[in-house]
Design an enzyme around this catalytic site. Structure first.
Site, PDB file in Angstrom:
ATOM      1  CD  GLU A   1      -2.597  -1.176   2.608  1.00 50.46           C
ATOM      2  OE1 GLU A   1      -2.698  -0.154   3.306  1.00 50.46           O
ATOM      3  OE2 GLU A   1      -3.023  -2.273   2.937  1.00 50.46           O
TER       4      GLU A   1
ATOM      5  CB  CYS B   1       2.578   7.154   3.601  1.00 50.95           C
ATOM      6  SG  CYS B   1       2.847   5.780   4.699  1.00 50.95           S
TER       7      CYS B   1
ATOM      8  CB  CYS C   1       6.352  -5.722   8.792  1.00 54.04           C
ATOM      9  SG  CYS C   1       7.682  -5.075   9.836  1.00 54.04           S
TER      10      CYS C   1
ATOM     11  CB  CYS D   1       4.413  -3.408  16.096  1.00 58.49           C
ATOM     12  SG  CYS D   1       6.127  -2.963  15.788  1.00 58.49           S
TER      13      CYS D   1
ATOM     14  CB  CYS E   1       1.430  -2.613  13.190  1.00 57.62           C
ATOM     15  SG  CYS E   1       1.847  -2.403  11.447  1.00 57.62           S
TER      16      CYS E   1
ATOM     17  CB  CYS F   1       0.578   1.572   5.614  1.00 59.52           C
ATOM     18  SG  CYS F   1       0.752   2.901   4.432  1.00 59.52           S
TER      19      CYS F   1
END
Ligand code: SAH
Ligand code: SF4
Length: 465
Positions: free
Chosen positions: A111, A130, A137, A141, A144, A361
């Site tokens: 994104e 952005c 990832c 976290c 997220c 995102c």
């Protein structure tokens, strides 16, 4: 944010092999010249091709009418004009925000988010993009959406740069141009540092994209060796650090890389970057109700950053991942920010679209990956409530840092630990993060808070405001 328009929706596709043709935007000028020379073309063709990539609004080789049709076809065999195979754009905030979901050649989704800020007073109009550096990832976290997805793969240089070319085309159609770029989309930029640096150089090269270096920000969750590598390059890019907690026990939970590089080491590395580059570092702090937003948290943050000259952005958590947590209430954020300010720390509270930069995102890609089973979500909630209680009691996490071990849950489930990929699936380009030997459970760590008596956030009996 209210979504008003949806264009060209790509369907999720099963992962296929990656297109072996390099994306033209990631090919260095000398290499491009060599390719054209090898094709028997005169030297001036490189300039024409570069102009079509950097100075025109062409979206594909077919649009490059300065080149003959046969040459366009031969170029298309060697190089992709656009490394993104399909893009869905959602327009929100009355046109001021555009979320783009890009499909890569192997079907993976990333994104980018484009935000328009009209001119106000002496302040000029800004158009901030952005972008993503990885599909998924590995850092994991828990608040997220990208972290919840887990790691898929690194983006290559052209896949990063072409998010910017896409946005430029959309902006140009409205008579606008890009003013700022932030690596705050999907992925941890410093775990794909070579490609991110190459892309940043291309984007800030006056001969290519030409964005001012000071208008480019790289955000990291705290990969200390990556910050040190950047520091050695002494760029004029801005470094943003996602802090979210000033104390290790809590940061171990919120930013699992903290188990490998503790918060003081991260802040020291960031201070090194500021000293070497003269650029003020900014810290991102996602505000989570009852977890990291108390006066004690503000004081710990102020102590940590005292004298650093850095700036804190307080961002209300966007509830996009499956967590038992909620955003801090506005008055609580205000109180937190005031306390930081009183302690001499520069602070900005992001209220509206700013908060969507990071939060948005990963959200669309997560939606496409499907809702995890309800039982898995319940287990994840329970795990996070228990982990919050331990963190608030000052207990360091005993779990390894992400990237250390194979802990990826079977597909469709939300796993018990940080979502990372099995070591065997790591692509060769991904630098593994090795475990800190022993990584002890530090119940007696100096960061330990005693007698706080705080309830674990997310526990049902909240509300003592
Ligand atoms: N991996 C890098 C850059 C991408 S994340 C990093 O973590 O810095 C960009 C920002 O979005 C980070 O500050 C991240 O903490 C923030 N973010 C992620 N999820 C969020 C959420 N649910 N609400 C608010 N901010 C979020
Ligand atoms: Fe990765 Fe950044 Fe999300 Fe953490 S906040 S999981 S580092 S993208």
């Amino acid at each position: 944010m209210t979504e008003t328009t949806v264009q060209a929706q790509p369907k999720p596709v099963p992962s296929t092999a990656r297109d072996p043709r390099p994306g033209v935007s990631g090919v260095e000028p000398a290499a491009l010249a060599a390719i054209l020379e090898g094709m028997g073309e005169p030297a001036f063709r490189s300039r024409q091709v570069a102009d079509s990539v950097w100075r025109s609004e062409a979206a594909g080789w077919d649009d490059v009418t300065t080149l003959g049709r046969p040459l366009r076809a031969r170029l298309a065999e060697r190089l992709r004009f656009d490394a993104l195979t399909a893009t869905e754009v959602r327009v929100a905030d009355d046109g001021a925000t555009e979320k783009a979901l890009h499909q890569l050649s192997d079907g993976r989704l990333v994104e980018s988010v484009l935000m328009h800020y009209p001119a106000r007073g002496a302040r000029r109009e800004r158009n901030t993009l952005c972008i993503s550096s990885q599909a998924g990832c590995a850092v994991g976290c828990p608040f997220c959406a990208t972290g919840e997805l887990g790691f898929e793969r690194d983006l290559d240089v052209a896949e990063i740069v072409d998010q910017v070319r896409h946005a430029r085309r959309r902006l140009a159609a409205g008579g606008r141009h890009l003013t700022n770029l932030v690596f705050m989309g999907m992925g941890e930029p410093l775990l794909n540092l070579d490609a991110v640096v190459e892309a940043a150089v291309i984007i800030t090269d006056a001969e290519r994209f030409g964005l001012g270096a000071r208008h480019l920000t790289i955000s990291t969750s705290g990969v200390v060796p990556g910050i040190e590598r950047l520091t050695a390059m002494r760029p004029q890019w801005t470094l943003a650090v996602s802090l979210h907690a000033a104390r290790d026990a809590l940061r171990d939970l919120l930013v699992p890389l903290n188990r490998r590089w503790p918060v003081r080491a991260v802040v020291a590395a960031a201070a090194g970057y500021a000293a070497a580059t003269g650029r003020r570092v900014s810290y991102e702090y996602v505000m989570i109700d009852g977890l990291n937003d108390t006066p004690a948290d503000a004081d710990a943050l102020a102590r940590l950053l005292a004298g650093s000259g850095s700036h804190v952005n307080c961002i209300p958590m966007n509830a996009v991942a499956h967590t038992p947590w909620q955003a801090s209430a506005p008055d609580r954020i205000e109180a937190f920010a005031n306390r930081l300010q009183a302690a001499g720390i520069g602070v900005t509270v992001r209220r509206n679209r700013g908060q969507e930069v990071g939060a948005a995102c990963g959200q669309l890609a997560a939606e496409r990956s499907g809702e995890p089973a309800a039982a898995a979500v319940t287990r994840r909630h329970e795990r996070l409530v228990a982990a919050s209680a331990r963190a608030l009691a000052g207990e360091r996490s005993g779990e390894p840092a992400p990237g250390d071990v194979a802990m990826a849950p079977p597909s469709g489930q939300v796993g018990p630990g940080p979502v990372v990929r099995p070591a065997t699936q790591r692509p060769a380009t991904q630098r593994p993060i090795t475990p800190r030997s022993g990584s002890p459970r530090m119940a007696g760590h100096p960061d330990r808070r005693s007698g706080t008596g705080r309830r674990p956030p997310g526990a049902p009996s909240r509300g003592s405001r």
